[in-house]
Design a protein around this motif. Structure first.
Motif, PDB file in Angstrom:
ATOM      1  N   PRO A 273       0.833  -1.205   0.000  1.00 54.81           N
ATOM      2  CA  PRO A 273       0.000   0.000   0.000  1.00 54.81           C
ATOM      3  C   PRO A 273       0.864   1.250   0.000  1.00 54.81           C
ATOM      4  CG  PRO A 273      -0.871  -1.611   1.544  1.00 54.81           C
ATOM      5  CD  PRO A 273       0.461  -2.146   1.084  1.00 54.81           C
ATOM      6  N   HIS A 274       0.497   2.217  -0.815  1.00 52.94           N
ATOM      7  CA  HIS A 274       1.304   3.433  -0.905  1.00 52.94           C
ATOM      8  C   HIS A 274       1.247   4.183   0.428  1.00 52.94           C
ATOM      9  CE1 HIS A 274       2.865   7.274  -2.276  1.00 52.94           C
ATOM     10  NE2 HIS A 274       3.263   6.665  -3.387  1.00 52.94           N
ATOM     11  N   PRO A 275       2.388   4.638   0.941  1.00 50.62           N
ATOM     12  CA  PRO A 275       2.401   5.281   2.269  1.00 50.62           C
ATOM     13  C   PRO A 275       1.606   6.582   2.323  1.00 50.62           C
ATOM     14  CG  PRO A 275       4.533   5.501   1.176  1.00 50.62           C
ATOM     15  CD  PRO A 275       3.753   4.527   0.372  1.00 50.62           C
ATOM     16  N   ASP A 276       1.320   7.199   1.181  1.00 50.90           N
ATOM     17  CA  ASP A 276       0.573   8.449   1.180  1.00 50.90           C
ATOM     18  C   ASP A 276      -0.925   8.261   0.985  1.00 50.90           C
ATOM     19  OD1 ASP A 276       2.953   9.834   1.511  1.00 50.90           O
ATOM     20  OD2 ASP A 276       3.258  10.112  -0.641  1.00 50.90           O
ATOM     21  N   ASN A 277      -1.388   7.024   0.979  1.00 50.66           N
ATOM     22  CA  ASN A 277      -2.823   6.795   0.811  1.00 50.66           C
ATOM     23  C   ASN A 277      -3.620   7.375   1.981  1.00 50.66           C
ATOM     24  OD1 ASN A 277      -2.649   5.539  -1.664  1.00 50.66           O
ATOM     25  ND2 ASN A 277      -2.644   3.471  -0.838  1.00 50.66           N
ATOM     26  N   PRO A 278      -4.874   7.751   1.737  1.00 48.37           N
ATOM     27  CA  PRO A 278      -5.620   8.497   2.759  1.00 48.37           C
ATOM     28  C   PRO A 278      -6.159   7.671   3.915  1.00 48.37           C
ATOM     29  CG  PRO A 278      -6.944   8.205   0.777  1.00 48.37           C
ATOM     30  CD  PRO A 278      -5.572   7.724   0.441  1.00 48.37           C
TER      31      PRO A 278
END
Length: 370
Positions: free
Chosen positions: A203-208
């Motif tokens: 999962p992308h670390p900047d996902n909300p």
């Protein structure tokens, strides 16, 4: 952000074992509309005449499209990755035994790593006591071996999403609600979402929301495209309101609580919605230096139910032009892409169980100035 800011015959089966080469026919198709000089169907774009010519045939439900070292590769939904070059089709990976090609599921989206032409990802439906979707990593340097990269996406015979896109070191994937509408509003579920992952499948670390979810409230998005640094999707509605959406991190796109524009500030409105439905497929933006001047910077996507090539001009926060092209000429159109020659290409989907296959289907059609 409020969504209202963003208005809105029988085919011969070409089979082969991995490594076998099959010749592809390239017949013209003058079944509908005015013909070009070679008999190919044509339309007018501004002051240019544009023709659509078949450049490859004998494919079986082509879905995902990507280039490896300048050579076209496609997935076929039954579970194959094929290489198409110089009018020939080569099966490079046969994953039929591990693919559950049921209903709308199968081997779908395809993308290559931007820095490693031997590394690809594909979106695959499989059966593990029930239909599930996953993203797999393929190693072209190792006989196209594969392993799971990201798993646990809900699957069903309908609404499986399946589009992949690599952007700025991130992998985006569209997922459908897998016939369970409630999952689309649940940010802890992977169904009815656009996911954002790292290229390693995390999962992308900047996902909300702290996981893989980038946006939610989707029914069955099947197209992703980049325009002006923004990410757009095309999405299938129920019996109304197919949509073009501009994607923003954390955005709720309404399904199943809302379809099309909504009065609720909770939901992000589509740029455009279409009733009756047309079933939009994969989308691409026509290059700013493309040969068809009247289409430069426009969003183009195939339609399945609509059976036409659709052009939408997006300017600011609205769709300012809509045009249907080659309507009924080639049947169901799934994926659009820009070829290595800079011209628009589109693939048919007449052998997907819902179409009326014609001789030579499925095919790749190139759209170019006459």
């Amino acid at each position: 952000m409020n969504r209202r800011r963003y208005l809105g015959a029988t085919a011969g089966v070409v089979a082969g074992l991995t490594g076998c080469l099959d010749a592809l026919d390239a017949p013209g198709d003058d079944s509908d509309g005015d013909g070009g000089d070679d008999g190919s169907p044509s339309v007018t774009a501004g002051d240019q005449r544009v023709v659509a010519e078949t450049v490859a045939a004998g494919l079986e439900v082509p879905w995902g499209v990507a280039y490896r070292d300048g050579v076209l590769h496609l997935t076929e939904r039954p579970g194959r990755v094929v290489r198409v070059a110089d009018g020939r089709r080569q099966v490079v990976a046969d994953l039929a035994d591990s693919t559950a090609a049921e209903g709308e599921g199968g081997l779908l989206g395809l993308a290559f790593h931007p820095d490693d032409p031997d590394a690809a990802t594909a979106y695959q439906t499989y059966d593990d006591g029930g239909l599930t979707n996953r993203i797999i990593a393929l190693d072209a340097a190792d006989g196209w071996s594969f392993e799971p990269l990201f798993d646990g996406i809900p699957g069903a015979p309908i609404h499986d999403g399946g589009r992949l896109l690599v952007r700025d070191g991130s992998l985006y994937a569209t997922t459908g609600d897998a016939a369970d509408e409630a999952t689309a509003q649940d940010v802890d579920s992977l169904g009815g979402k656009v996911l954002r992952l790292t290229l390693d499948g995390e999962p992308h670390p900047d996902n909300p929301f702290g996981g893989a979810v980038f946006t939610y409230g989707h029914r069955n998005p099947q197209g992703l495209a980049l325009l002006g640094g923004e990410l757009y999707s095309t999405e299938h509605g129920p019996d109304t309101d197919d949509e073009i959406n501009r994607l923003e991190a954390g955005g709720n796109y309404g399904w199943p609580e809302a379809t099309g524009p909504s009065d609720s500030p909770e939901f992000v409105d589509p740029l455009a919605s279409y009733t009756p439905t047309i079933a939009p497929g994969g989308a691409v933006v026509y290059p700013e230096d493309g040969a068809i001047e009247a289409w430069r910077g426009d969003l183009l996507f195939g339609t399945l139910v609509g059976q036409h090539l659709h052009r939408s001009r997006i300017r600011g926060d609205e769709v300012t032009e809509d045009e249907r092209l080659f309507e009924g000429t080639f049947g169901r159109l799934r994926t659009t892409f820009i070829g290595a020659d800079g011209h628009l290409h589109v693939v048919t989907s007449n052998r997907d169980g819902r179409g009326d296959p014609r001789e030579g289907d499925d095919r790749i059609v190139r759209v170019r100035p006459e």
